[in-house]
Structures are given as structure tokens and as C-alpha cells.
Design a protein around this motif. Structure first.
Motif, PDB file in Angstrom:
ATOM      1  N   GLY A  31       3.077  57.954  38.190  1.00 47.39           N
ATOM      2  CA  GLY A  31       1.746  57.998  38.157  1.00 47.39           C
ATOM      3  C   GLY A  31       1.124  58.618  37.306  1.00 47.39           C
ATOM      4  O   GLY A  31      -0.209  58.719  37.172  1.00 47.39           O
ATOM      5  N   ASP A  33       1.039  57.644  34.134  1.00 53.09           N
ATOM      6  CA  ASP A  33       0.889  56.638  32.947  1.00 53.09           C
ATOM      7  C   ASP A  33      -0.777  56.466  32.766  1.00 53.09           C
ATOM      8  O   ASP A  33      -1.531  56.528  33.481  1.00 53.09           O
ATOM      9  CB  ASP A  33       1.636  55.196  33.403  1.00 53.09           C
ATOM     10  CG  ASP A  33       0.879  54.920  34.854  1.00 53.09           C
ATOM     11  OD1 ASP A  33       0.149  54.038  34.898  1.00 53.09           O
ATOM     12  OD2 ASP A  33       1.413  55.259  35.821  1.00 53.09           O
ATOM     13  N   MET A  36      -2.774  54.318  34.916  1.00 50.37           N
ATOM     14  CA  MET A  36      -3.305  54.797  36.364  1.00 50.37           C
ATOM     15  C   MET A  36      -4.490  55.724  36.006  1.00 50.37           C
ATOM     16  O   MET A  36      -5.328  55.660  36.943  1.00 50.37           O
ATOM     17  CB  MET A  36      -2.249  55.670  36.779  1.00 50.37           C
ATOM     18  CG  MET A  36      -2.463  56.160  38.209  1.00 50.37           C
ATOM     19  SD  MET A  36      -2.920  54.802  39.510  1.00 50.37           S
ATOM     20  CE  MET A  36      -3.835  55.655  40.662  1.00 50.37           C
ATOM     21  N   VAL A  39      -7.096  53.155  35.975  1.00 55.83           N
ATOM     22  CA  VAL A  39      -7.436  52.408  37.369  1.00 55.83           C
ATOM     23  C   VAL A  39      -8.118  53.447  38.199  1.00 55.83           C
ATOM     24  O   VAL A  39      -9.014  53.000  38.917  1.00 55.83           O
ATOM     25  CB  VAL A  39      -5.869  52.270  38.039  1.00 55.83           C
ATOM     26  CG1 VAL A  39      -6.125  52.101  39.656  1.00 55.83           C
ATOM     27  CG2 VAL A  39      -5.205  50.968  37.263  1.00 55.83           C
ATOM     28  N   ARG A  40      -7.785  54.645  38.152  1.00 53.56           N
ATOM     29  CA  ARG A  40      -8.573  55.838  38.940  1.00 53.56           C
ATOM     30  C   ARG A  40      -9.971  55.716  38.708  1.00 53.56           C
ATOM     31  O   ARG A  40     -10.725  55.831  39.585  1.00 53.56           O
ATOM     32  CB  ARG A  40      -7.825  57.242  38.810  1.00 53.56           C
ATOM     33  CG  ARG A  40      -8.256  58.140  39.509  1.00 53.56           C
ATOM     34  CD  ARG A  40      -7.288  59.625  39.440  1.00 53.56           C
ATOM     35  NE  ARG A  40      -6.011  59.272  39.613  1.00 53.56           N
ATOM     36  CZ  ARG A  40      -5.011  59.154  38.576  1.00 53.56           C
ATOM     37  NH1 ARG A  40      -5.332  59.418  37.329  1.00 53.56           N
ATOM     38  NH2 ARG A  40      -3.840  59.209  38.952  1.00 53.56           N
ATOM     39  N   LEU A  56      -1.729  54.551  44.687  1.00 50.20           N
ATOM     40  CA  LEU A  56      -1.314  53.157  44.851  1.00 50.20           C
ATOM     41  C   LEU A  56       0.094  53.117  45.557  1.00 50.20           C
ATOM     42  O   LEU A  56       0.885  54.194  45.157  1.00 50.20           O
ATOM     43  CB  LEU A  56      -1.005  52.588  43.496  1.00 50.20           C
ATOM     44  CG  LEU A  56      -2.383  52.608  42.564  1.00 50.20           C
ATOM     45  CD1 LEU A  56      -2.032  51.683  41.188  1.00 50.20           C
ATOM     46  CD2 LEU A  56      -3.498  51.776  43.147  1.00 50.20           C
ATOM     47  N   HIS A 238       5.853  53.780  37.863  1.00 45.16           N
ATOM     48  CA  HIS A 238       4.497  53.265  38.379  1.00 45.16           C
ATOM     49  C   HIS A 238       3.673  52.540  37.728  1.00 45.16           C
ATOM     50  O   HIS A 238       2.727  51.843  38.123  1.00 45.16           O
ATOM     51  CB  HIS A 238       3.826  54.607  38.655  1.00 45.16           C
ATOM     52  CG  HIS A 238       2.628  54.868  39.522  1.00 45.16           C
ATOM     53  ND1 HIS A 238       1.591  54.278  39.135  1.00 45.16           N
ATOM     54  CD2 HIS A 238       2.495  54.964  40.852  1.00 45.16           C
ATOM     55  CE1 HIS A 238       0.616  54.283  39.942  1.00 45.16           C
ATOM     56  NE2 HIS A 238       1.197  54.969  40.987  1.00 45.16           N
ATOM     57  N   ARG A 239       3.937  52.365  36.438  1.00 44.47           N
ATOM     58  CA  ARG A 239       3.005  51.876  35.434  1.00 44.47           C
ATOM     59  C   ARG A 239       2.730  50.211  35.867  1.00 44.47           C
ATOM     60  O   ARG A 239       1.856  49.652  35.625  1.00 44.47           O
ATOM     61  CB  ARG A 239       3.527  51.560  34.024  1.00 44.47           C
ATOM     62  CG  ARG A 239       4.919  51.188  33.792  1.00 44.47           C
ATOM     63  CD  ARG A 239       5.204  51.071  32.293  1.00 44.47           C
ATOM     64  NE  ARG A 239       6.599  51.335  32.147  1.00 44.47           N
ATOM     65  CZ  ARG A 239       7.246  51.240  30.989  1.00 44.47           C
ATOM     66  NH1 ARG A 239       6.460  50.473  29.835  1.00 44.47           N
ATOM     67  NH2 ARG A 239       8.435  51.409  30.633  1.00 44.47           N
ATOM     68  N   SER A 242       0.298  50.202  38.442  1.00 44.24           N
ATOM     69  CA  SER A 242      -1.111  50.497  37.638  1.00 44.24           C
ATOM     70  C   SER A 242      -1.443  49.172  36.729  1.00 44.24           C
ATOM     71  O   SER A 242      -2.693  48.999  36.928  1.00 44.24           O
ATOM     72  CB  SER A 242      -0.934  51.556  36.779  1.00 44.24           C
ATOM     73  OG  SER A 242      -0.296  52.766  37.360  1.00 44.24           O
ATOM     74  N   GLN A 246      -4.891  47.408  37.439  1.00 42.86           N
ATOM     75  CA  GLN A 246      -6.084  47.290  36.524  1.00 42.86           C
ATOM     76  C   GLN A 246      -6.262  45.849  36.133  1.00 42.86           C
ATOM     77  O   GLN A 246      -7.787  45.522  35.883  1.00 42.86           O
ATOM     78  CB  GLN A 246      -5.317  47.928  35.159  1.00 42.86           C
ATOM     79  CG  GLN A 246      -6.296  48.155  33.975  1.00 42.86           C
ATOM     80  CD  GLN A 246      -5.605  48.326  32.779  1.00 42.86           C
ATOM     81  OE1 GLN A 246      -4.351  47.631  32.367  1.00 42.86           O
ATOM     82  NE2 GLN A 246      -6.047  49.318  31.808  1.00 42.86           N
TER      83      GLN A 246
END
Length: 348
Positions: A31, A33, A36, A39-40, A56, A238-239, A242, A246
Motif C-alpha cells: 500500500g 505505491d 494508492m 486513490v486515497r 483497499l 498492493h499496486r 490500487s 484508480q
């Protein structure tokens, strides 16, 4: 003619493209990356919640269970409807991830009322140390029967919960479908109504497999991070979560997918209403519906290759006119040609 589930449909093309793009080179794990970070920011902006803690996970069960475990304690009970997904379809995962918190079922239908919730809350904490203590309230939006809580209904449930100092979680596996149907904003359907945490669904509406968990009070952040890791839902790569989210949020792809799914369902429902002998168990308000049709009609549809689930009753029986209930779900990808072909077969 596939109406079994919005889980069965394809991912949006832009989601698959984003996954391919994210697959180039190296990215920080767990997370951290760069995607992310975007995204946040996207989700905070979308929900008008600049301080929200955003995470996520890959499944709705993980999102709901980890969120509820964070909001409650193992000796408490979670209040939810009698057909909530967390009760009917998650194999006791909320109880497992919370370390034993039980569920208290509110009412007899898919939607709780404020009066029913108050009565259920009053029924707990009546035995001192011997009984379960009052815990979070969980609302499912869209409900398991395809209906939608109005903003006033959500506010009324939140008001009851807050009067007992209880947090509120919203299971939004079909969040986008409900929001489009209501014509509201994400903020209006969540924290502005009193919701503390939301499982913001992506999988059913065009993602390959990703859900966001959002806490509007960041005080819950660290506990959720620990629970996510301990519960084996912190992805190292995690990407790939993400990237899906996204692309889902970019250029309103998530809204457009929900608009299509809801419109497909409205077209299907409109066609079914015109057929003699067809009735609805609940008023279809988003992208799923429960329909009673004569056994002979079901047999025609299945023989023609239609895919959907029988909900109540059986295809076996001597009476071709006996009503058999089914669940039909539309996703963003179903074409009008498929829907019309289904309706043509249903009409006979």
C-alpha cells in the motif's frame, strides 16, 4: 442472457488496461505505491472527507468484517437486518474477524426501520456481564432484496444509533447503484447522514476484485491496519488493487457503469411488467430484482440458455402455471439485445 449476478460479469476495459499499465517495473509494496496515494486523494475528494482513512481489500467480506471488527468489540453485538449479507452470506466472517461478536437481527425484512432498531438495541445490555453489549449498526445499501434506503431512512437509523453512542457501518457492495438511484452524492449517503464507516464496492460494478474501506474518523486507522494485516488481507503487491480503484474512479467510470446497470435493470423490469403472470416480490429500485414467474416460463428461459438463480420454489413439478421465484441481476455489460431476447422468450 446472463442475469445470475453482477459478480459474474467482466471487468471494465479501463480497469484491465490499468492493471496492465501497473504491471510495468517496480512499485513499493503493502500500500505504499504511488497509485494508492492517488486513490486515497480521489476517495477523500469524492466523499468530501479530507481526513478520512482509506484502505483497499480484495473482497466485500473482508471489507465488511474488518470494518465491523474495528468499530466493535468481541463482547458486543452487531445490529443488522435479518437478511443482511453479513448474516446470510459471509460464513460468520464478521464474528470470526471480531473475535466472537454476535449479530442481532433487526426486523423481518431487508430494511430496518428506526423503531425496530431502537427496540433491538433496547433488548440488549439487559443482563449485565452475562449478555452481549451493544455494538455497531450495519446498514446494507442496496439491500439484499434490491431495495434502497432513502437518505431520510439512513439518517433516522443513524440518529437512533447515535442516541446510544453506537457507530454505524454501511455495506456498500452496490454503493454506486444506490447512489445513482437516489441522485445523491457519496457524502450525502454516508457521513452527512451519520455513517462512520463504509465498504465502498468496486467488484460488482466493473472491477476485477477490489473494495475500499473508508473511516471518516481517522482514529480507527491504526487498528484497521493491524486487523487487516493479522487477518491476511494486506496485499504485498498492493499496486494491483490500487490500479483497479484508480481506473474505476477516473473519469466517472464507476458512475457510468452503475447508470448502465440500473438502466439495464429498469428495461428488464419494464418488459417483465408487461407480461401476464409475472409479479415482483419487491419493487426493483437498482440493478437486481426478485420476480415470480410461472414454471413453464422458467423452463423456456433455461432451455433458451438464460442464466439466473431460482430463489424460491422448484422447476420440478406437474403444474406449469405454479409460480416460481427467481433473482435477476443486471450488470453494466449486459446488452439491450440480450435483455430483449430474454423478454421475447419469456413472452413465449
Amino acid at each position: 442472457m446472463h442475469f445470475a449476478s453482477d459478480n459474474s460479469g467482466p471487468a471494465l476495459p479501463q480497469v484491465m488496461e490499468a492493471l496492465s499499465a501497473a504491471n510495468r517495473g517496480f512499485a513499493m509494496a503493502y500500500g505504499s505505491d504511488a497509485i494508492m496515494d492517488e486513490v486515497r486523494a480521489q476517495i477523500r475528494d469524492l466523499f468530501e472527507a479530507p481526513e478520512a482513512a482509506v484502505y483497499l481489500v480484495a473482497t466485500g467480506t473482508a471489507a465488511n468484517s474488518l470494518a465491523l471488527a474495528t468499530l466493535g468489540q468481541s463482547w458486543q453485538t452487531v445490529f443488522c437486518s435479518s437478511v443482511a449479507h453479513i448474516h446470510m452470506d459471509e460464513c460468520n466472517a464478521p464474528e470470526f474477524y471480531s473475535g466472537g461478536a454476535k449479530l442481532t437481527l433487526v426486523g423481518q425484512d431487508d430494511k430496518m426501520t428506526a423503531a425496530e432498531l431502537r427496540a433491538s438495541i433496547e433488548g440488549e445490555e439487559t443482563r449485565g456481564v452475562h449478555g452481549p453489549q451493544r455494538g455497531p449498526v450495519s446498514i446494507t445499501q442496496v439491500t439484499e432484496f434490491g431495495t434502497i434506503y432513502t437518505l431520510d431512512e439512513i439518517s433516522a437509523l443513524c440518529d437512533v444509533a447515535k442516541s446510544y453512542d453506537l457507530p454505524v457501518h454501511l455495506d456498500g457492495a452496490r454503493f454506486a447503484n444506490a447512489m445513482i438511484a437516489l441522485g445523491c452524492t457519496p457524502a450525502e449517503m454516508t457521513w452527512k447522514a451519520g455513517v462512520d464507516a463504509v465498504s465502498f464496492g468496486g467488484t460488482k460494478n466493473g472491477c476485477m476484485g477490489v473494495e475500499a474501506v473508508i473511516f471518516f474518523d481517522p482514529k480507527h486507522a491504526w487498528e484497521f491496519e493491524l486487523r487487516r494485516k493479522r487477518g491476511a488481507h494486506l496485499f504485498s503487491k498492493h499496486r494491483y488493487l490500487s490500479a483497479q480503484m484508480q481506473a474505476y474512479l477516473a473519469d466517472n467510470a464507476w458512475k457510468e457503469a452503475a447508470v448502465k446497470a440500473n438502466a439495464n435493470a429498469a428495461h428488464l423490469a419494464g418488459g417483465l411488467r408487461s407480461i401476464d403472470g409475472v409479479s415482483f416480490m419487491y419493487p426493483p429500485q437498482a440493478n437486481l430484482m426478485f420476480v415470480a414467474m410461472p414454471r413453464a416460463m422458467h423452463k423456456r428461459l433455461f432451455a433458451a440458455g438464460a442464466e439466473y438463480h431460482i430463489w424460491s420454489g422448484s422447476l420440478e413439478g406437474d403444474d406449469p402455471n405454479e409460480m416460481v421465484e427467481a433473482r435477476l441481476v443486471c450488470d453494466w455489460s449486459i446488452s439491450m439485445d440480450e435483455i430483449n431476447a430474454f423478454l421475447d422468450v419469456a413472452r413465449g
